[in-house]
Motif scaffolding. Structure first.
Motif, mmCIF file in Angstrom:
data_model
loop_
_atom_site.group_PDB
_atom_site.id
_atom_site.type_symbol
_atom_site.label_atom_id
_atom_site.label_comp_id
_atom_site.label_asym_id
_atom_site.label_seq_id
_atom_site.Cartn_x
_atom_site.Cartn_y
_atom_site.Cartn_z
ATOM 1 N N PRO A 1 -10.756 7.537 -4.866
ATOM 2 C CA PRO A 1 -10.542 6.190 -4.301
ATOM 3 C C PRO A 1 -11.747 5.294 -4.509
ATOM 4 O O PRO A 1 -12.893 5.750 -4.536
ATOM 5 N N ASP B 1 -11.902 -0.992 -1.403
ATOM 6 C CA ASP B 1 -10.835 -1.975 -1.356
ATOM 7 C C ASP B 1 -11.412 -3.376 -1.501
ATOM 8 O O ASP B 1 -12.468 -3.688 -0.946
ATOM 9 N N THR C 1 0.816 3.999 -2.954
ATOM 10 C CA THR C 1 0.628 5.427 -2.688
ATOM 11 C C THR C 1 1.737 6.254 -3.321
ATOM 12 O O THR C 1 1.488 7.319 -3.907
ATOM 13 N N GLU D 1 -9.200 2.749 -1.302
ATOM 14 C CA GLU D 1 -7.838 2.930 -1.767
ATOM 15 C C GLU D 1 -7.854 3.348 -3.231
ATOM 16 O O GLU D 1 -8.872 3.239 -3.920
ATOM 17 N N GLN E 1 0.830 -1.200 0.000
ATOM 18 C CA GLN E 1 0.000 0.000 0.000
ATOM 19 C C GLN E 1 0.869 1.257 0.000
ATOM 20 O O GLN E 1 0.522 2.252 -0.641
ATOM 21 N N THR F 1 -3.129 1.096 -6.081
ATOM 22 C CA THR F 1 -2.827 0.421 -4.822
ATOM 23 C C THR F 1 -3.613 -0.868 -4.678
ATOM 24 O O THR F 1 -3.076 -1.907 -4.259
#
Length: 250
Positions: free
Chosen positions: A111, A114, A99, A121, A95, A125
């Motif tokens: 984002p 996830d 980033t 995220e 991660q 990522t």
């Protein structure tokens, strides 16, 4: 035939505490997408498989009348959590890499949800984290974890004292090694971002009236995606190759 059912159950439960603590934080198994019942059954199955191999060590402690099982549950659980956190820190390092890649390539998309956890995220990522974890499962990294759990009874025998300082040193070394590995993996994108922004800065000095940000943004994203396309295979491969040396060194 089991001659001591009570001692057998207590020995199995003691092994389950360490194994369950490890699977509580182990990457992949501790994902929010994995049902709690499935984690429980996996940890119980691994405990039943390891108990005969560790019988002489575990049963000798479990049958002692002076054994305090409350302390054993706490100590064994904490040892398992530390072992699982070593692997989790390494996977979470992806991660950090994602980033850095996002910032250096200017890919500032909104984002998304996830795949592994309940948070949000960036798409890059999420992609590299999922790819790295799937590759670790393809390379049977969970076998390495189970082998480490079995070997941990030699260095951290049951019935001992939980060494908090040693655990903190182990986790700190893991974070330090993970940071250096992920920094090397993301170094091409860091160099690309620095060179591109320095070049754009010189252009802005030569032509101050030009809207540099709006002109350069598509080019930095396009170049970053090309670099990502040609470098993702090597990045994931180097990540997988670094797992076992890091895990065995700490």
């Amino acid at each position: 035939m089991i001659n001591d059912p009570q001692g057998t159950v207590l020995a199995l439960f003691a092994v389950f505490c360490r194994v369950g603590g490890c699977f509580l934080t182990l990457p992949g198994f501790s994902s929010a997408r994995v049902p709690v019942q499935l984690r429980l059954f996996i940890a119980l199955g691994v405990s039943m498989a390891l108990t005969p191999l560790l019988w002489d060590t575990v049963y000798a402690v479990a049958k002692k009348p002076e054994t305090t099982y409350v302390s054993i549950v706490f100590i064994e659980g904490m040892i398992g959590v530390v072992i699982g956190m070593v692997a989790r820190y390494f996977v979470l390092g992806l991660q950090f890499t994602g980033t850095v890649m996002t910032l250096m390539t200017g890919f500032n998309a909104p984002p998304a949800n996830d795949i592994l956890e309940d948070g949000s995220e960036n798409e890059i990522t999420i992609m590299i984290t999922l790819a790295g974890l799937l590759l670790l499962f393809m390379l049977d990294f969970h076998h390495v974890i189970i082998r480490a759990l079995a070997d941990s009874y030699k260095t951290l025998p049951m019935g001992g004292v939980f060494e908090g300082r040693r655990a903190l040193v182990t986790l700190t070394n893991t974070l330090s090694s993970t940071f250096m590995i992920m920094l090397r993996l993301s170094s091409p994108f860091i160099l690309y971002g620095l060179l591109f922004n320095v070049t754009v800065g010189f252009v802005n000095k030569l032509a101050p009236q030009m809207p540099v940000y709006f002109v350069s943004q598509p080019f930095i994203v396009f170049g970053g995606l090309i670099l990502f396309y040609f470098g993702i295979a090597s990045l994931i491969r180097l990540f997988a190759e670094a797992f076992i040396p890091l895990f065995t060194s700490v």
